[in-house]
Design a protein around this motif. Structure first.
Motif, PDB file in Angstrom:
ATOM      1  N   TRP A  73       0.830  -1.220   0.000  1.00  0.00           N
ATOM      2  CA  TRP A  73       0.000   0.000   0.000  1.00  0.00           C
ATOM      3  C   TRP A  73       0.853   1.255   0.000  1.00  0.00           C
ATOM      4  O   TRP A  73       1.779   1.384   0.813  1.00  0.00           O
ATOM      5  N   MET A 116      -0.429   5.248   0.244  1.00  0.00           N
ATOM      6  CA  MET A 116      -1.668   5.991   0.426  1.00  0.00           C
ATOM      7  C   MET A 116      -1.718   7.306  -0.344  1.00  0.00           C
ATOM      8  O   MET A 116      -2.751   7.979  -0.357  1.00  0.00           O
ATOM      9  N   TYR A 125      -6.235   5.784  -3.271  1.00  0.00           N
ATOM     10  CA  TYR A 125      -4.837   5.851  -2.842  1.00  0.00           C
ATOM     11  C   TYR A 125      -3.946   6.127  -4.058  1.00  0.00           C
ATOM     12  O   TYR A 125      -4.445   6.398  -5.151  1.00  0.00           O
TER      13      TYR A 125
END
Length: 363
Positions: A100, A102, A178
């Motif tokens: 991930w 963001m 994101y």
């Protein structure tokens, strides 16, 4: 047509059923983003899933702006993930790490006061979760072209670290507003260089990140999450179907192990759709396993398989509150209700204390 309880091959992974656990941010890591022993208990409880997709896990300090969320960029984090993964494997499960960044949703408090990065200099609506409560988002700065090689290396390192920790694969988080989603959609992406403007250009970062990860850990251990829904966390696109069809085609050309998608309907609980479903058009050009996620129950999940719309279903909050979800669905048993006040709290309450069906019957 297959049943939810039939096995399925997902790249290098043999999943024993098609009831997958969707990524669920829970905030049980340390303030330094290191996984904790409590997380091993939580994930092991849910090892009956055909495949566990972990909570979103930061690829770098720059990319992680959620309190107590885990990361996977440091040796300390890798070491702490190992017993979590081992606990799942010891319980007979399979688990991939969702990696991930963001983007503009990282508050400067997590960055020593520096601006977050995004496709363009934009500001997300609403407020960010920080260690000091909610604060308004700050304007992001546009990621420079000469920073992209460094970003790709961050993804490669996270993917290598995930395999070193024992994960069965990785999933690239390219959804929900994101960083990668901010490059995909024209509501945020105002660039005029090779990463902006045309659909081909806006898909470029997704393609490059996915290829980098696939080259690092193998395409048969690489998955992607997209969200071809409408407005989510301030991110939207003016013409989403050709965009997401192009994205799905690009991922199919790379040959990734699976594509998982959040596509809530008009009454979705996290993001809503303002257009007809795009997943069917994406499935026509993506030739690997397609996993759908958003507000499914057992009956609607089986219907999605029966209709040929999906190869497996990822359950989110349902899995949060029901660690033995496949058992409950097979028995058509009542489901535990999740407690929203403990979604992101620290400690075991609302995390590892939801009873199994067997425990409920014995009580």
């Amino acid at each position: 047509m297959p049943s939810l309880f039939d096995p399925i091959r997902i790249g290098a992974i043999e999943a024993p059923n098609r009831i997958f656990m969707a990524p669920l941010t829970r905030g049980r890591a340390t303030r330094e983003h290191v996984p904790t022993p409590l997380m091993a208990e939580y994930y092991a409880q849910r090892a009956g899933a055909g495949l566990i997709l972990t909570e979103a896990t930061g690829i770098s300090r720059e990319g992680l702006g959620w309190p107590y969320a885990p990361g996977i960029w440091s040796d300390e984090q890798v070491a702490a993930w190992k017993p979590v993964v081992k606990a799942v494997h010891d319980a007979g499960g399979r688990i991939v790490c969702q990696i991930w960044h963001m983007g503009r949703l990282v508050h400067p408090d997590f960055l020593g006061g520096e601006k977050p990065v995004s496709s363009s200099a934009t500001t997300a609506p609403d407020a960010a979760h920080t260690y000091e409560g909610k604060k308004p988002y700050a304007e992001a700065r546009a990621l420079e072209i000469d920073e992209i090689p460094r970003l790709l290396e961050d993804y490669r390192r996270a993917a290598r670290n995930a395999i070193a920790a024992g994960f069965d694969g990785v999933q690239i988080h390219a959804a929900n507003g994101y960083l990668i989603d901010e490059f995909l959609r024209d509501g945020d992406n105002k660039r005029t260089d090779a990463y902006g403007g045309s659909i081909e250009n806006r898909v470029r970062l997704l393609r490059e990140v996915t290829q980098a990860v696939a080259d690092t850990v193998g395409k048969d251990r690489t998955g992607v999450r997209l969200s071809p829904n409408g407005l989510i966390q301030g991110t939207d696109d003016s013409n989403p179907e050709p965009l997401f069809v192009a994205a799905a085609r690009a991922l199919s050309e790379i040959g990734i192990a699976f594509l998982e998608m959040r596509e809530p309907g008009p009454n979705g609980t996290f993001g809503t759709a303002n257009h007809p479903p795009i997943a069917p058009a994406m499935k026509r050009v993506f030739h690997g396993p397609l996993i759908l996620n958003s507000d499914y129950d057992g009956r609607s999940a089986q219907a999605a398989l029966d209709e040929g719309n999906a190869d497996a279903i990822a359950f989110g909050r349902t899995y949060l509150a029901n660690p033995d979800l496949p058992v409950r669905l097979a028995a058509d048993a009542p489901l535990n209700k999740d407690v929203a006040s403990t979604w992101y709290s620290q400690g075991p309450e609302g995390y590892v204390d939801y009873p199994t069906l067997a425990a409920s019957k014995a009580a």
